[in-house]
Design an enzyme around this catalytic site. Structure first.
Site, PDB file in Angstrom:
ATOM      1  N   CYS A   1      33.072  18.304  15.312  1.00 32.11           N
ATOM      2  CA  CYS A   1      33.969  18.000  16.436  1.00 32.11           C
ATOM      3  C   CYS A   1      34.779  16.724  16.225  1.00 32.11           C
ATOM      4  CB  CYS A   1      33.168  17.901  17.727  1.00 32.11           C
ATOM      5  SG  CYS A   1      32.419  19.460  18.249  1.00 32.11           S
ATOM      6  N   ALA A   2      34.326  15.836  15.369  1.00 34.31           N
ATOM      7  CA  ALA A   2      35.060  14.599  15.107  1.00 34.31           C
ATOM      8  C   ALA A   2      36.188  14.785  14.099  1.00 34.31           C
ATOM      9  CB  ALA A   2      34.111  13.513  14.600  1.00 34.31           C
TER      10      ALA A   2
END
Length: 350
Positions: free
Chosen positions: A142-143
């Site tokens: 997700c980063a």
């Protein structure tokens, strides 16, 4: 200052199969309720997630079949290449550029294996030069969108005059596992969707928004919070339900530390833009960063319309903020496997 990387465009793309959240909930009920005793209690997450619809790379019934690595990764390669081309083409068109004018391409993806890399597979279709530099980035989850932009900005800044295309594409749905009777797997079926986003960065003066800083913070002893497990069938989600309280407790100091390394404070930021991992995560982020409740409005809107698409999701939020008009300083944040917080600050002039 003239050599700072500037954001020239940001665009997004989603696959063709739209699934409403109530349809996804009913499908999950048919699959899991008879085999998992606590399903009905967990099923409340479909309503509380803040998600109305999601987009998938395959029709819903495809995911109900017995699938192995080969079928899943073939779907990933097919769908990811299509989304890559669509998102990249839009970003290049918005920047007034052709594929032949791109010097470096950064590809962020963690939901499948592509060797050769995705950008190599679509190079001719997008008209990339034979001398283009390829930077595939795997494992950021997700980063990835925020970190990928930071990588792209540093590459552009290191070679003044160059243009960098950053593409984040994730097909979370190919990791949907009817065979895994676990809490995290059922929660994942309520949250994750597919999508792609792309941005163009360069040191040319035509961009009004520059990348001011980027940074990361990794907490020790947190490998079990988020990631993939791997078995013969495919990828399996590692997804700790303690993410919202962890974010509420730990993100604020991490973000302040990243800003402090560059001589800034959170009070200097006009708009914090976050990766919307879920409704509870968004609320936790508002508390962690001392924002007014409801301040992360674009985040909630993106979550409702697309679900959590992993890496591209933060760039979907950025795209909406750009269309609405960026304030003088915008701080993009996202959390991902590691467990890591990633930040990128954008400075916009009139």
């Amino acid at each position: 200052m003239s050599h700072q990387a500037r954001l020239l465009s940001v665009s997004s793309a989603v696959p063709p199969y739209r699934v409403n959240q109530n349809e996804a909930a009913e499908t999950a009920r048919q699959l899991f309720s008879a085999r998992y005793e606590g399903f009905e209690r967990l099923a409340k997450v479909f309503e509380s997630s803040g998600i109305l619809r999601r987009y998938l790379v395959r029709p819903l019934d495809w995911y109900l079949k017995p699938l192995g690595w080969a079928e899943r990764n073939a779907a990933y390669l097919d769908g990811a290449c299509s989304l890559f081309v669509e998102a990249a083409s839009r970003a290049l068109a918005d920047a007034g550029l052709s594929g032949a004018e791109v010097d470096t391409v950064v590809t962020v993806s963690s939901t499948g294996i592509a060797t050769p890399s995705l950008d190599a597979r679509v190079a001719e279709q997008l008209g990339f030069r034979t001398g283009i530099e390829s930077v595939p980035v795997f494992g950021l989850g997700c980063a990835g969108g925020v970190t990928g932009m930071g990588i792209g900005a540093r590459l552009a800044q290191s070679r003044p005059g160059s243009r960098v295309l950053v593409v984040a594409v994730e097909l979370c749905s190919v990791a949907f596992r009817p065979d895994k009777l676990t809490k995290e797997n059922i929660v994942a079926t309520a949250l994750f969707g597919d999508g792609a986003a792309a941005c163009v960065l360069g040191t040319h003066q035509e961009g009004q928004t520059s990348v001011e800083l980027s940074g990361q913070h990794t907490w020790p002893d947190t490998l079990s919070i988020m990631g993939w497990s791997v078995d013969d069938t495919g990828l399996g989600v590692i997804f700790d339900r303690a993410i919202p309280p962890f974010a509420e407790t730990h993100l604020g100091p991490a973000v302040k530390g990243i800003l402090a390394r560059h001589g800034l404070e959170i009070e200097n930021v006009d708009r914090v833009a976050c990766h919307p991992g879920g409704a509870k995560v968004i609320t936790a982020l508002e508390r962690a960063l001392s924002l007014e409740q409801g301040a992360l409005d674009h985040e909630r809107s993106v979550l409702a319309d697309y679900g959590n698409m992993s890496a591209p999701t933060a760039l979907f939020v950025l795209e909406r903020l750009v269309k609405a008009g960026l304030p003088p300083r915008t701080l993009l944040t996202a959390m991902g496997p590691g467990f890591t917080a990633s930040c990128l600050s954008l400075r916009t002039t009139a």
